[in-house]
Write a protein that holds these residues in place. Structure first.
Motif, mmCIF file in Angstrom:
data_model
loop_
_atom_site.group_PDB
_atom_site.id
_atom_site.type_symbol
_atom_site.label_atom_id
_atom_site.label_comp_id
_atom_site.label_asym_id
_atom_site.label_seq_id
_atom_site.Cartn_x
_atom_site.Cartn_y
_atom_site.Cartn_z
ATOM 1 N N ASP A 529 14.342 -9.491 5.395
ATOM 2 C CA ASP A 529 13.732 -9.446 6.723
ATOM 3 C C ASP A 529 13.693 -8.023 7.256
ATOM 4 O OD1 ASP A 529 13.345 -12.157 6.718
ATOM 5 O OD2 ASP A 529 15.095 -12.623 7.953
ATOM 6 N N THR A 531 13.445 -5.301 5.636
ATOM 7 C CA THR A 531 12.391 -4.534 4.963
ATOM 8 C C THR A 531 11.037 -4.785 5.619
ATOM 9 O OG1 THR A 531 13.578 -4.595 2.856
ATOM 10 C CG2 THR A 531 11.200 -4.179 2.768
ATOM 11 N N GLU A 532 10.740 -6.064 5.902
ATOM 12 C CA GLU A 532 9.461 -6.390 6.542
ATOM 13 C C GLU A 532 9.421 -5.895 7.984
ATOM 14 O OE1 GLU A 532 6.734 -7.831 4.684
ATOM 15 O OE2 GLU A 532 8.252 -6.852 3.441
ATOM 16 N N ASP A 533 10.564 -6.015 8.695
ATOM 17 C CA ASP A 533 10.627 -5.480 10.059
ATOM 18 C C ASP A 533 10.314 -3.987 10.067
ATOM 19 O OD1 ASP A 533 11.366 -7.969 10.979
ATOM 20 O OD2 ASP A 533 13.489 -7.474 11.198
ATOM 21 N N PHE A 535 8.567 -2.268 7.963
ATOM 22 C CA PHE A 535 7.153 -2.030 7.677
ATOM 23 C C PHE A 535 6.312 -2.215 8.942
ATOM 24 C CE2 PHE A 535 2.949 -3.672 6.560
ATOM 25 C CZ PHE A 535 2.492 -2.662 5.726
ATOM 26 N N ARG A 614 0.157 -9.530 4.983
ATOM 27 C CA ARG A 614 1.608 -9.286 5.001
ATOM 28 C C ARG A 614 2.157 -9.346 6.428
ATOM 29 N NH1 ARG A 614 4.620 -3.795 2.636
ATOM 30 N NH2 ARG A 614 6.769 -4.412 3.189
ATOM 31 N N ILE A 615 1.427 -8.744 7.358
ATOM 32 C CA ILE A 615 1.879 -8.738 8.748
ATOM 33 C C ILE A 615 1.824 -10.152 9.324
ATOM 34 C CG2 ILE A 615 1.346 -7.847 11.050
ATOM 35 C CD1 ILE A 615 0.217 -5.331 9.566
ATOM 36 N N ASP A 617 2.224 -12.957 7.663
ATOM 37 C CA ASP A 617 3.359 -13.690 7.098
ATOM 38 C C ASP A 617 4.647 -13.347 7.852
ATOM 39 O OD1 ASP A 617 1.775 -14.910 5.232
ATOM 40 O OD2 ASP A 617 2.278 -13.541 3.593
ATOM 41 N N TRP A 618 4.831 -12.050 8.113
ATOM 42 C CA TRP A 618 6.011 -11.624 8.883
ATOM 43 C C TRP A 618 6.020 -12.290 10.249
ATOM 44 C CZ3 TRP A 618 5.657 -9.115 13.605
ATOM 45 C CH2 TRP A 618 6.853 -8.664 14.143
#
Length: 650
Positions: A529, A531-533, A535, A614-615, A617-618
Motif C-alpha cells: 500500500d 508503494t502505491e500511496d 506513487f 493504476r490510480i 485501482d489504488w
C-alpha cells in the motif's frame, strides 16, 4: 474584411449537432465576406490531455495581437489555464452549445471539475455566444455578466416534405449514441408498445461512446427488437434528408439538450415530434407540432408512443401543425447574420479578467464546509497566542485585519474569538457569492473581549498582488492559500508586509506529506500500500506545482519558501505543523476522507493520464478500506507566523 479564427475540438467535419451548427455558421460568415480559418485541435476532449493543451496553446500563441477568435465550448471548457494567458491580447469569444457539466452519466467529481473549469474559462472571454436562450440563462447562472452573453439559435436547411402517412409508421431518431440522448429509454418504451406495428431507425455517430452504443445494441437484442429497430450510424447530408423524408414520426428522448437542432430539422420536413422537456427542449418544440414528456421517464415515453401510434388521426393532426410551423423556421442565413452581429458587439467589449477565476482557485462551498472542522482542529494554538500577544501591544483600535482568499470565512470564524479587539476585518476574495455568505456569517462573531466584529467585503483577484492592498492593516491572514502561487507572488507578499509593517499569520499550507494507514493490515500489505500511496502522492504533488493562474505554483514548497523570504525582510518567523488527523471510525470525518481520496485520484490522473488504471485501482482499494472503517489518514500542513521588525530596524 473581417478575419476570424474558429477553433473546434477534433475534426471539424464531424456530423453531430454542435459541429453542424459551427459549419453552417462558418459558411454563412464566409458568404457575408468574412475570412474564417477553422482549426481542429488534436487531443482528447473535454477531459483535455497534454496533446489537446499543447494544440490549443500553439494555436493561440501563433495568432497576432487583437485577433478575433471563437472557441467552441468542447475545446475550451477543460483548459482555462491555457486560454487565460491570451485573454488580454486576443479578442476571445466562447461558443457554448451546453455546459460540459450538464452531460448525462458523469460522476460527481467530474461534474464539479467541469463546473470549475468551464466557469474559469468563460470568465476569461470577452463574450459568450450560446445556441439557445435556455443555455444563455445557464451561462448567466455561472457568474457571467448578461451583457457579455448573446444567444444565436440555429437555422434550418430546406428539407423535402415528408408524407408522414405510411403504414406501418416509421419512427426516426437522429442523435449521437451517448447516454444524454436517451436511446436506452426509447428502446424500453418501444418494447412496451411491441404489440403495435412500427419500424424505427436510429441515425447517429456510435463512436463517441462505444461502450454505451454496445449497451444500446444489447438492449435491443434483449427485447427481441433487432428486426424492428435499425441502427444505421452516421449519415451524410443526402442520406439524412432521405431518412427524414421516409419517416412518419420523429422521436428525440434526450435527458437534456442545449437546443436540439434535430427538432427544427424534423419540423422542416413536416414531421410530428415526440420529445422530452429536458433542458432547452421545453422551449424548442412549437405548440401543436408534437408531444413532450418528462426526461428520463420511459413509462411516459411509452404512453406517448402508444397514443400516437394507435391514433393515426392525432399523429396526422400534429403533422399538419409541423407543416404549418415549417414556414416560420429561421434559416441559416438569418442565424449567420445574427452571429456576425453578436461577434461584432461582444468582441468590442473590454477584456474580461481571466486571472480572477482560475479553476484551481474556485472552491465549492460544500468542500469548504466539509473541511472546516478539520481545519480548526489542526491549527497550532501557540502561533495564534503569539499573534494575539503582538496585537494586544498595538497602540490603536480597532485592529485592522485583512483575510486573503477568505472563501466561506472559515479563517476569521476561527481566529476572531482568539484575538483581542475591537477588530475590523476586510474579507477579500474573487468569488462574490462566497464572499456574501462569509460577511453575513462573520458579522455575527465576537472578538476575544466580547466586541462584535466590523466586517467589510472586498472583491478582488489575488494573482497580481498589489502592495497597496496591505496598507493600513495590522495583521494579514490566510488559510490554504500559499500552495496556489509562485515565488514571485510570495516575494511581493513579503515586501508588501514589510512596507505595511504588518504581521502575517498563514494557516494550513500543504507540505506535500500525507500518510494513509490501514488498521490490522499485515506488514507486507502495508508495504504494498505504501508503494502505491507514494506513487499517487508524487503525481499529486507534481500537479500541485502546476500554474494556478499566478505562475508555476510552489505547492508543498510554498510555506518554507515564504518563511525564508520574510526572514530576509527582517521578520521573526515561526513554522508549526498543523496536520489533519482523520479516522474512518469517526463518521464526521469519513466524508472529508472520501473527498480527499477522490481529489487525490483526480489530480494524480490529470498529472499522469497514462497511469489512470493504476490510480483507479489504488482509489478503489483505499475507498473499500475506508468503507470498512479501517483507515486513518494524516495530511500534513504548516502554519506560519511572521512578526515584522520594528520601524527602526534594518
Amino acid at each position: 474584411m473581417q478575419r476570424l479564427t474558429f477553433i473546434v475540438a477534433g475534426a471539424p467535419a464531424q456530423r453531430t449537432g454542435g459541429y453542424l451548427y459551427d459549419a453552417h455558421i462558418v459558411a454563412q460568415l464566409r458568404h457575408g465576406g468574412w475570412q474564417v480559418e477553422v482549426i481542429g485541435l488534436a487531443g482528447r476532449f473535454p477531459d483535455a490531455d497534454e496533446v489537446a493543451r499543447d494544440a490549443l496553446r500553439a494555436t493561440l500563441s501563433s495568432l497576432a495581437d487583437d485577433s478575433l477568435v471563437v472557441i467552441d465550448g468542447l475545446a475550451l471548457g477543460g483548459m482555462p489555464e491555457t486560454v487565460a494567458p491570451h485573454a488580454q491580447r486576443l479578442r476571445l469569444i466562447a461558443l457554448v452549445h451546453h455546459p460540459l457539466a450538464d452531460e448525462c452519466g458523469l460522476e460527481t467529481d467530474r461534474v464539479k471539475r467541469f463546473e470549475r473549469q468551464e466557469t474559469a474559462a468563460l470568465q476569461s472571454m470577452r463574450g459568450v455566444i450560446t445556441t439557445s436562450r435556455f443555455t444563455a440563462r445557464r451561462v448567466a447562472g455561472m457568474g457571467i455578466d448578461t451583457a457579455r452573453i448573446a444567444a444565436v439559435e440555429p437555422g434550418v436547411a430546406p428539407q423535402p416534405l415528408a408524407a408522414a402517412d405510411h403504414t406501418p409508421p416509421r419512427l426516426l431518431c437522429v442523435a449521437t449514441l451517448t447516454p444524454r440522448k436517451g436511446h436506452n429509454l426509447l428502446v424500453e418504451a418501444l418494447a412496451c408498445v411491441a404489440d403495435l406495428d412500427w419500424q424505427c431507425d436510429f441515425v447517429g455517430n456510435a463512436s463517441r461512446d462505444p461502450d454505451h452504443a454496445d449497451r444500446v445494441s444489447a438492449l435491443i437484442r434483449t427485447h427481441g427488437l433487432a428486426n424492428r429497430i435499425h441502427v444505421h450510424g452516421e449519415c451524410p447530408e443526402a442520406g439524412l434528408h432521405a431518412a427524414y423524408a421516409a419517416a412518419d414520426l420523429f422521436v428525440l428522448p434526450s435527458y437534456y439538450e442545449g437546443y436540439g437542432m434535430v427538432i427544427s430539422e424534423a419540423l422542416a420536413a413536416g414531421l410530428p415530434v415526440l420529445t422530452t422537456t429536458g433542458g432547452a427542449l421545453a422551449e424548442t418544440l412549437p405548440p401543436g407540432t408534437g408531444l413532450a414528456v418528462p426526461p428520463g421517464d420511459s413509462e411516459a415515453l411509452a404512453q406517448a408512443l402508444r397514443r400516437l401510434l394507435a391514433n393515426p388521426a392525432e399523429r396526422l393532426a400534429l403533422r399538419d401543425g409541423a407543416r404549418a410551423a415549417r414556414v416560420r423556421l429561421a434559416d441559416w442565413t438569418q442565424a449567420g447574420a445574427t452571429f456576425a452581429t453578436a461577434l461584432e458587439r461582444l468582441s468590442g467589449l473590454p477584456p474580461a479578467c481571466p486571472s480572477s477565476l482560475h479553476p484551481d482557485t474556485l472552491f465549492d462551498a460544500d468542500w469548504l464546509a466539509l473541511r472546516r472542522a478539520a481545519d480548526h482542529a489542526a491549527r497550532d494554538p501557540r502561533l495564534n497566542a503569539l499573534a494575539a500577544d503582538w496585537l494586544a501591544r498595538r497602540d490603536h483600535r480597532p485592529l485592522r485585519i485583512l483575510d486573503l482568499g477568505t472563501g466561506s470565512g472559515s479563517n476569521p470564524q476561527y481566529l476572531a474569538p482568539c484575538l483581542p479587539g475591537p477588530q475590523r476585518w476586510t474579507l477579500l476574495d474573487h468569488d462574490s457569492t462566497l464572499l456574501v455568505r462569509a460577511v453575513e456569517t462573520c458579522r455575527s462573531l465576537n472578538d476575544r473581549d466580547g466586541h462584535a466584529l466590523t466586517v467589510e467585503p472586498l472583491v478582488a483577484a489575488l494573482q497580481n498582488l498589489d502592495a497597496s492592498l496591505l496598507a493600513g492593516f495590522d495583521l494579514v491572514t490566510a488559510s490554504a492559500l500559499l500552495d496556489l502561487v509562485d515565488e514571485r507572488w510570495l516575494q511581493r507578499l513579503a515586501e508588501a508586509c514589510r512596507e505595511a509593517g504588518c504581521a502575517l499569520l498563514i494557516a494550513l499550507s500543504v507540505d506535500g506529506n500525507w500518510r494513509i494507514e490501514a488498521l490490522d493490515n499485515t506488514d507486507s500489505a502495508r508495504q504494498a500500500d505504501a508503494t502505491e500511496d507514494a506513487f499517487v502522492r508524487a503525481a499529486f504533488n507534481a500537479h500541485q506545482r502546476r500554474d494556478k493562474g499566478a505562475g508555476r505554483a510552489l505547492g508543498p514548497d510554498a510555506a518554507p519558501r515564504l518563511a525564508a523570504l520574510l526572514r530576509a525582510q527582517g521578520f521573526s518567523v515561526q513554522l508549526a505543523p498543523s496536520p489533519w488527523q482523520l479516522a474512518a471510525a469517526t463518521p464526521a470525518q469519513v466524508a472529508l476522507a472520501r473527498a480527499l481520496l477522490d481529489g487525490w485520484r483526480e489530480a494524480a490522473t490529470e498529472q499522469r493520464p497514462e497511469a489512470h488504471a493504476r490510480i483507479a485501482d489504488w482509489h478503489r482499494h483505499r475507498l473499500s478500506e475506508l468503507a470498512h472503517g479501517r483507515l486513518r489518514i494524516e495530511v500534513g500542513h504548516l502554519d506560519l507566523l511572521a512578526l515584522p521588525p520594528s520601524r527602526g530596524a534594518g
